[in-house]
Design an enzyme around this catalytic site. Structure first.
Site, PDB file in Angstrom:
ATOM      1  N   ASP A   1       0.822  -1.213   0.000  1.00  0.00           N
ATOM      2  CA  ASP A   1       0.000   0.000   0.000  1.00  0.00           C
ATOM      3  C   ASP A   1       0.855   1.261   0.000  1.00  0.00           C
ATOM      4  OD1 ASP A   1       1.075  -0.218   2.547  1.00  0.00           O
ATOM      5  OD2 ASP A   1      -0.821  -0.649   3.527  1.00  0.00           O
TER       6      ASP A   1
ATOM      7  N   GLU B   1      -9.318  -1.782   6.046  1.00  0.00           N
ATOM      8  CA  GLU B   1      -9.852  -1.508   7.384  1.00  0.00           C
ATOM      9  C   GLU B   1     -11.051  -2.417   7.671  1.00  0.00           C
ATOM     10  OE1 GLU B   1      -8.045   0.278   9.197  1.00  0.00           O
ATOM     11  OE2 GLU B   1      -7.605   2.269   8.425  1.00  0.00           O
TER      12      GLU B   1
ATOM     13  N   HIS C   1      -6.587  -4.387  10.734  1.00  0.00           N
ATOM     14  CA  HIS C   1      -6.420  -4.217   9.288  1.00  0.00           C
ATOM     15  C   HIS C   1      -5.189  -4.948   8.754  1.00  0.00           C
ATOM     16  CE1 HIS C   1      -4.041  -0.214   9.952  1.00  0.00           C
ATOM     17  NE2 HIS C   1      -3.202  -1.208   9.816  1.00  0.00           N
TER      18      HIS C   1
ATOM     19  N   ASP D   1      -6.617  -2.275  14.773  1.00  0.00           N
ATOM     20  CA  ASP D   1      -8.027  -2.535  14.476  1.00  0.00           C
ATOM     21  C   ASP D   1      -8.195  -3.786  13.612  1.00  0.00           C
ATOM     22  OD1 ASP D   1      -6.985  -1.692  12.073  1.00  0.00           O
ATOM     23  OD2 ASP D   1      -8.378  -0.032  11.777  1.00  0.00           O
TER      24      ASP D   1
HETATM   25  P1  PGA Z   1       3.018  -1.285  12.554  1.00  0.00           P
HETATM   26  O1  PGA Z   1       1.801  -1.270  11.529  1.00  0.00           O
HETATM   27  O2  PGA Z   1       3.973  -2.298  12.026  1.00  0.00           O
HETATM   28  O3  PGA Z   1       3.568   0.104  12.504  1.00  0.00           O
HETATM   29  O4  PGA Z   1       2.445  -1.655  13.889  1.00  0.00           O
HETATM   30  C1  PGA Z   1       1.190  -2.461  11.177  1.00  0.00           C
HETATM   31  C2  PGA Z   1      -0.010  -2.170  10.321  1.00  0.00           C
HETATM   32  O5  PGA Z   1      -0.650  -1.127  10.524  1.00  0.00           O
HETATM   33  O6  PGA Z   1      -0.315  -3.001   9.446  1.00  0.00           O
END
Ligand code: PGA
Length: 240
Positions: free
Chosen positions: A67, A143, A138, A136
């Site tokens: 992404d 999301e 995702h 959350d």
């Molecule tokens: P993070 O993000 O590695 O910064 O915890 C993970 C994500 O949001 O997929």
């Protein structure tokens, strides 16, 4: 699903890098699906070290990132484009023409999504997809509520994701409200998936994602349906 619990973040990072290296040694033309965020930074550091020690070459590897933000210039230090070049590409022999990154500044985002799916198909699909998990639930920027059938699309970010990602940006206002992301069905079509998570803040959502019902309310729960998914957690994320 194969669950590995590492004693700490360093061990998680080494194990994740080892898995990537094994994949590339077995198949030098491997197609890797890559993730950004805080979690895989240690893995990239290990890959860079292995490359520097001449243990591995990425010269034939192709990479597809999960992404990037919509509207953030690629040269912004907070774009995932820059993150990937800083953490991995510029320090290894991945060839620029083998790097595929979604362009959130593309004039036509719909075309950008369709073309990305086509490129993935043209190279024969992703061999190993690395994913983190949001608090959350995702995956990428899919999301809660994202369809399990989704292909690469433009996603609206939740407030919690925007807050978690504020990072180097000065204020929440500067965090883009939309992103372009692989869909859940894009992610699931990878032949192997590696989910990485560290830290206590992830324990709750991991319990839901790995042991709760498979539901679009918890996007990462779809991984329970993948035939070859490895999960590496550090002891803090694994909790009790
Ligand atoms: P993070 O993000 O590695 O910064 O915890 C993970 C994500 O949001 O997929």
């Amino acid at each position: 699903m194969k669950l590995l619990i590492a004693k700490d973040y360093d061990e998680l990072s080494t194990r994740a890098a080892t898995l990537v290296i094994e994949t590339v040694k077995q198949r030098p033309v491997a197609v890797l699906g890559l993730a950004t965020g805080a979690t895989p930074l240690g893995m990239y550091a290990n890959l860079v070290q292995s490359y520097a020690r001449l243990e591995i070459s990425f010269t034939q590897v192709r990479t597809f990132n999960l992404d990037d933000y919509v509207g953030l210039p690629r040269l912004s230090p907070d774009s995932f484009y820059q993150y990937m070049h800083r953490a991995f590409f510029s320090q290894t022999d991945v060839r620029p023409e083998n790097i595929y990154l979604l362009d959130g500044t593309a004039h036509n985002l719909t075309d950008e999504c369709v073309n990305y799916e086509r490129y993935i198909e043209e190279v024969g699909g992703i061999d190993l997809q690395i994913v983190g998990i949001g608090r959350d639930g995702h995956l990428g920027f899919c999301e809660p509520g994202t369809s399990f059938e989704s292909k690469t699309f433009v996603a609206k970010l939740t407030e919690s994701t925007r807050q978690a990602n504020a990072g180097g940006l000065q204020s929440l206002d500067e965090v883009p409200k939309r992103a372009i992301t692989m869909g859940l069905s894009t992610i699931m079509s990878a032949r192997k998936i590696l989910l990485l998570a560290n830290g206590q803040a992830k324990t709750d959502i991991l319990r839901q994602a790995l042991y709760g019902p498979v539901t679009e309310a918890v996007p990462a729960s779809i991984l329970q349906r993948h035939p070859d998914c490895t999960v590496i957690l550090d002891a803090l994320a694994a909790g009790e």
